[in-house]
Design a protein around this motif. Structure first.
Motif, PDB file in Angstrom:
ATOM      1  N   SER A 107       0.867  -1.170   0.000  1.00  0.00           N
ATOM      2  CA  SER A 107       0.000   0.000   0.000  1.00  0.00           C
ATOM      3  C   SER A 107       0.908   1.225   0.000  1.00  0.00           C
ATOM      4  O   SER A 107       1.708   1.408   0.918  1.00  0.00           O
ATOM      5  N   ALA A 108       0.804   2.032  -1.053  1.00  0.00           N
ATOM      6  CA  ALA A 108       1.710   3.169  -1.264  1.00  0.00           C
ATOM      7  C   ALA A 108       3.144   2.649  -1.257  1.00  0.00           C
ATOM      8  O   ALA A 108       3.453   1.734  -2.009  1.00  0.00           O
ATOM      9  N   ASP A 109       4.021   3.181  -0.400  1.00  0.00           N
ATOM     10  CA  ASP A 109       5.420   2.727  -0.399  1.00  0.00           C
ATOM     11  C   ASP A 109       5.732   1.802   0.779  1.00  0.00           C
ATOM     12  O   ASP A 109       6.885   1.623   1.144  1.00  0.00           O
ATOM     13  N   ASP A 110       4.687   1.180   1.371  1.00  0.00           N
ATOM     14  CA  ASP A 110       4.867   0.223   2.455  1.00  0.00           C
ATOM     15  C   ASP A 110       4.410  -1.158   1.989  1.00  0.00           C
ATOM     16  O   ASP A 110       3.412  -1.277   1.274  1.00  0.00           O
ATOM     17  N   SER A 111       5.127  -2.198   2.411  1.00  0.00           N
ATOM     18  CA  SER A 111       4.759  -3.578   2.082  1.00  0.00           C
ATOM     19  C   SER A 111       4.817  -4.433   3.338  1.00  0.00           C
ATOM     20  O   SER A 111       5.671  -4.220   4.209  1.00  0.00           O
ATOM     21  N   TYR A 112       3.909  -5.422   3.410  1.00  0.00           N
ATOM     22  CA  TYR A 112       3.806  -6.291   4.578  1.00  0.00           C
ATOM     23  C   TYR A 112       3.683  -7.734   4.116  1.00  0.00           C
ATOM     24  O   TYR A 112       2.988  -8.011   3.138  1.00  0.00           O
ATOM     25  N   ARG A 113       4.308  -8.646   4.816  1.00  0.00           N
ATOM     26  CA  ARG A 113       4.154 -10.080   4.564  1.00  0.00           C
ATOM     27  C   ARG A 113       3.273 -10.643   5.670  1.00  0.00           C
ATOM     28  O   ARG A 113       3.629 -10.589   6.841  1.00  0.00           O
ATOM     29  N   LEU A 114       2.120 -11.180   5.254  1.00  0.00           N
ATOM     30  CA  LEU A 114       1.099 -11.611   6.196  1.00  0.00           C
ATOM     31  C   LEU A 114       0.671 -13.050   5.935  1.00  0.00           C
ATOM     32  O   LEU A 114       0.665 -13.494   4.781  1.00  0.00           O
ATOM     33  N   PRO A 115       0.254 -13.771   6.977  1.00  0.00           N
ATOM     34  CA  PRO A 115      -0.278 -15.125   6.776  1.00  0.00           C
ATOM     35  C   PRO A 115      -1.668 -15.039   6.163  1.00  0.00           C
ATOM     36  O   PRO A 115      -2.414 -14.089   6.417  1.00  0.00           O
ATOM     37  N   ALA A 116      -2.017 -16.026   5.340  1.00  0.00           N
ATOM     38  CA  ALA A 116      -3.336 -16.052   4.709  1.00  0.00           C
ATOM     39  C   ALA A 116      -3.684 -17.478   4.320  1.00  0.00           C
ATOM     40  O   ALA A 116      -2.805 -18.286   4.032  1.00  0.00           O
ATOM     41  N   SER A 117      -4.973 -17.768   4.293  1.00  0.00           N
ATOM     42  CA  SER A 117      -5.463 -19.041   3.769  1.00  0.00           C
ATOM     43  C   SER A 117      -5.786 -18.809   2.309  1.00  0.00           C
ATOM     44  O   SER A 117      -6.629 -17.974   1.976  1.00  0.00           O
ATOM     45  N   ILE A 118      -5.126 -19.525   1.415  1.00  0.00           N
ATOM     46  CA  ILE A 118      -5.294 -19.330  -0.018  1.00  0.00           C
ATOM     47  C   ILE A 118      -5.958 -20.566  -0.582  1.00  0.00           C
ATOM     48  O   ILE A 118      -5.445 -21.672  -0.447  1.00  0.00           O
ATOM     49  N   LYS A 119      -7.119 -20.365  -1.224  1.00  0.00           N
ATOM     50  CA  LYS A 119      -7.882 -21.477  -1.748  1.00  0.00           C
ATOM     51  C   LYS A 119      -8.186 -21.248  -3.221  1.00  0.00           C
ATOM     52  O   LYS A 119      -8.373 -20.111  -3.644  1.00  0.00           O
ATOM     53  N   PRO A 120      -8.226 -22.324  -4.011  1.00  0.00           N
ATOM     54  CA  PRO A 120      -8.604 -22.153  -5.421  1.00  0.00           C
ATOM     55  C   PRO A 120     -10.057 -21.706  -5.518  1.00  0.00           C
ATOM     56  O   PRO A 120     -10.889 -22.093  -4.708  1.00  0.00           O
ATOM     57  N   SER A 121     -10.361 -20.890  -6.504  1.00  0.00           N
ATOM     58  CA  SER A 121     -11.734 -20.411  -6.664  1.00  0.00           C
ATOM     59  C   SER A 121     -12.589 -21.536  -7.240  1.00  0.00           C
ATOM     60  O   SER A 121     -12.111 -22.450  -7.916  1.00  0.00           O
ATOM     61  N   ALA A 122     -13.858 -21.444  -6.988  1.00  0.00           N
ATOM     62  CA  ALA A 122     -14.795 -22.449  -7.501  1.00  0.00           C
ATOM     63  C   ALA A 122     -14.969 -22.230  -8.994  1.00  0.00           C
ATOM     64  O   ALA A 122     -15.105 -21.115  -9.470  1.00  0.00           O
ATOM     65  N   GLU A 123     -14.960 -23.317  -9.745  1.00  0.00           N
ATOM     66  CA  GLU A 123     -15.169 -23.236 -11.193  1.00  0.00           C
ATOM     67  C   GLU A 123     -16.644 -22.986 -11.466  1.00  0.00           C
ATOM     68  O   GLU A 123     -17.501 -23.557 -10.827  1.00  0.00           O
ATOM     69  N   LYS A 124     -16.935 -22.137 -12.427  1.00  0.00           N
ATOM     70  CA  LYS A 124     -18.342 -21.835 -12.758  1.00  0.00           C
ATOM     71  C   LYS A 124     -18.744 -22.557 -14.006  1.00  0.00           C
ATOM     72  O   LYS A 124     -18.036 -22.802 -14.881  1.00  0.00           O
TER      73      LYS A 124
END
Length: 124
Positions: A107-124
């Protein structure tokens, strides 16, 4: 493959502290587990010096990342798979998937490394 980023209500449970029984209680901000890597003011060097906390916000849960100099950024935790959005709406925010359950939020000139749950999107 299109991937979505999901932040559970207790985002803090991964590495940002523990969620209390009362989700509207005091924000978490103590101990090493609450620190995340950040690169501030245009720096390319990431250091584990930023503190995080989650708290109720006007649009649901909010993530606050505090800088060592007293500055901070606030993000709304989105539940529609987009991840985070700046709560103050001033700066463009981008999210990059790093792998290993981590994302990089810039965001702007700041960056952060954060934990996240990453899941594949549902196919339509």
């Amino acid at each position: 493959m299109n991937r979505r980023i999901f932040f559970p209500a207790c985002l803090a449970s991964l590495a940002l502290g523990a969620c209390g029984a009362d989700s509207g209680s005091q924000p978490t901000q103590s101990g090493e587990a609450d620190r995340v890597e950040c690169a501030l003011a245009g720096s390319k060097k990431f250091e584990r010096v930023c503190l995080t906390e989650t708290m109720p916000g006007e649009k649901g849960r909010m993530l606050v990342v505090r800088h060592p100099d007293g500055g901070f950024r606030r993000f709304n935790i989105l539940t529609d798979g987009r991840g985070l959005a700046p709560a103050d709406g001033f700066d463009e925010t981008t999210i990059k998937i790093l792998g290993g359950g981590m994302i990089e939020v810039s965001s702007a000139d700041d960056s952060y490394r954060l934990p996240a749950s990453i899941k594949p999107s549902a196919e339509k």
